[in-house]
Design an enzyme around this catalytic site. Structure first.
Site, PDB file in Angstrom:
ATOM      1  CG  ASP A 148     -11.925 -26.617 -27.406  1.00  0.00           C
ATOM      2  OD1 ASP A 148     -11.398 -26.198 -26.360  1.00  0.00           O
ATOM      3  OD2 ASP A 148     -13.074 -27.062 -27.445  1.00  0.00           O
ATOM      4  CG  ASN A 192     -24.091 -29.404 -30.054  1.00  0.00           C
ATOM      5  OD1 ASN A 192     -23.184 -29.809 -29.320  1.00  0.00           O
ATOM      6  ND2 ASN A 192     -23.888 -28.489 -30.993  1.00  0.00           N
ATOM      7  CG  HIS A 241     -19.805 -29.401 -28.694  1.00  0.00           C
ATOM      8  ND1 HIS A 241     -20.530 -28.247 -28.927  1.00  0.00           N
ATOM      9  CD2 HIS A 241     -19.096 -29.147 -27.572  1.00  0.00           C
ATOM     10  CE1 HIS A 241     -20.269 -27.362 -27.985  1.00  0.00           C
ATOM     11  NE2 HIS A 241     -19.406 -27.884 -27.154  1.00  0.00           N
ATOM     12  CD  GLU A 256     -20.413 -27.264 -32.613  1.00  0.00           C
ATOM     13  OE1 GLU A 256     -21.057 -28.050 -31.899  1.00  0.00           O
ATOM     14  OE2 GLU A 256     -20.397 -26.036 -32.407  1.00  0.00           O
TER      15      GLU A 256
END
Ligand code: GLP
Length: 260
Positions: free
Chosen positions: A67, A136, A138, A143
Site C-alpha cells: 500500500d 481494527n 485491517h 479497512e
C-alpha cells in the site's frame, strides 16, 4: 490451511527471515510481498544479517509493497516508498527497480490501481506475502468494510488508522486521508501468506482474524480462506485465542518434513 505459531518476536522474525532466504535459494527470482508498519521490521533486520552470513544472491528477487498513502509529496519520509527504501531496499542492497510500491501521486491515481494489479500479475504472482495487522483488523489498508473480493484501489482511511499512524507525522492532521492498497482478493492470490502480530494491543484483532467469523467487517479474517497462511504471534498477541494450547501442541508435534 491456517497454522498459528506462538513464539517470541525475535524468534518469529528469525524463522520468517530464514524461510524467505530458503525460498530465494530455491527460486532466485522469487516475488516477495512486503509490508510496512513496525511489525515486519525485525524480519527485515534478520534478513539483512542472514543475507550476508549465507551469501544469498538477491539480485533477481522482486517485491511488491501492499500500500501507499495518496497525495504525499514525492520523497516524503513517511511515504511507503521512502519507508521501503530505508528499511528494505538499502539495507538489503537491492536496486530500487526490484521493488514496486503503488503510486500514490494524485495526478495519476485514476490509472494506478489497474497498473499495479497488471504488474503483480506480470511478475507471475507473489510467492510469499508478509502482513502486519491493524488494531481494527485491517490488512494492507483494507479497512473494516472492505469487500473480500476487492482488488487494488483507492480507499479512505478510518479515523482510527489515521490516529494510529499519527505517530509518524508531525500532527494527526497531516496524516493523509486516502491510500492506495492491494485489495483483499489481491492479497489472497499470493501463494503463501505470513501474518505477524506482536503485543497485547493486537490480541483482539488476532483472535478475530484467526477464530472469528469471516466477514468484511474484519478483513484479516479472509486469511482463513487461504490454503496456506502462517500466523506468527507472541504470547501477548495470542492472549484472546481460545485454542492457543492446541496451536502450541500442533507446532511442537509438527512432523520434520512440514515446512513453515
Ligand atoms: C499500517 C499499514 C499496515 C500495517 C498496520 C500495522 O497502517 N498500512 O500494512 O500492517 O498499519 O502497523 P504496525 O505494524 O506498526 O502495528
Amino acid at each position: 490451511m491456517m497454522e498459528v505459531l506462538i513464539l517470541p518476536q525475535d524468534v518469529a522474525a528469525e524463522l520468517v527471515a530464514r524461510h524467505i532466504l530458503t525460498l530465494i535459494q530455491h527460486k532466485p527470482d522469487a516475488v516477495l510481498g512486503l509490508a510496512t508498519g513496525s511489525t515486519p521490521l525485525p524480519v527485515y533486520r534478520a534478513l539483512e544479517r542472514l543475507i550476508a552470513e549465507w551469501e544469498v544472491d538477491t539480485s533477481r528477487v522482486r517485491g511488491f509493497a501492499l500500500d501507499e498513502y495518496v497525495g504525499l509529496p514525492e520523497g516524503h519520509p513517511q511515504s511507503y516508498r521512502a519507508v521501503i527504501t530505508r528499511e528494505v531496499i538499502e539495507p538489503l542492497r537491492l536496486t530500487p527497480s526490484q521493488i514496486r510500491v503503488p503510486n500514490g501521486a494524485t495526478e495519476t491515481i485514476k490509472d494506478a490501481p489497474a497498473e499495479y494489479e497488471a504488474e503483480i500479475a506480470a511478475s507471475g504472482g507473489v510467492d510469499l506475502q508478509l502482513l502486519g495487522l491493524g488494531g481494527n483488523g485491517h490488512i494492507g489498508f483494507n479497512e473494516p468494510g472492505s469487500s473480500l473480493g476487492s482488488s487494488t484501489r483507492v480507499k479512505t482511511l478510518t479515523a482510527q488508522t489515521r490516529h494510529d499512524n499519527a505517530r509518524f507525522f508531525p500532527s494527526e492532521d497531516e496524516v493523509p486521508r486516502h491510500c492506495i492498497t492491494q485489495g483483499v482478493s489481491t492479497i489472497l492470490k499470493a501463494r503463501h501468506l505470513v501474518l505477524l502480530a506482536f503485543g497485547e494491543s493486537k490480541a483482539q484483532a488476532v483472535a478475530a482474524a484467526v477464530e472469528g467469523p469471516i466477514s468484511a467487517s474484519n478483513p484479516a479474517s479472509a486469511l482463513q480462506l487461504h490454503p496456506h497462511t502462517t500466523v506468527l504471534v507472541d504470547e501477548a498477541a495470542a492472549r484472546h485465542l481460545s485454542n492457543a494450547e492446541y496451536y502450541a501442541s500442533s507446532y511442537r508435534n509438527k512432523p520434520d518434513w512440514q515446512a513453515l
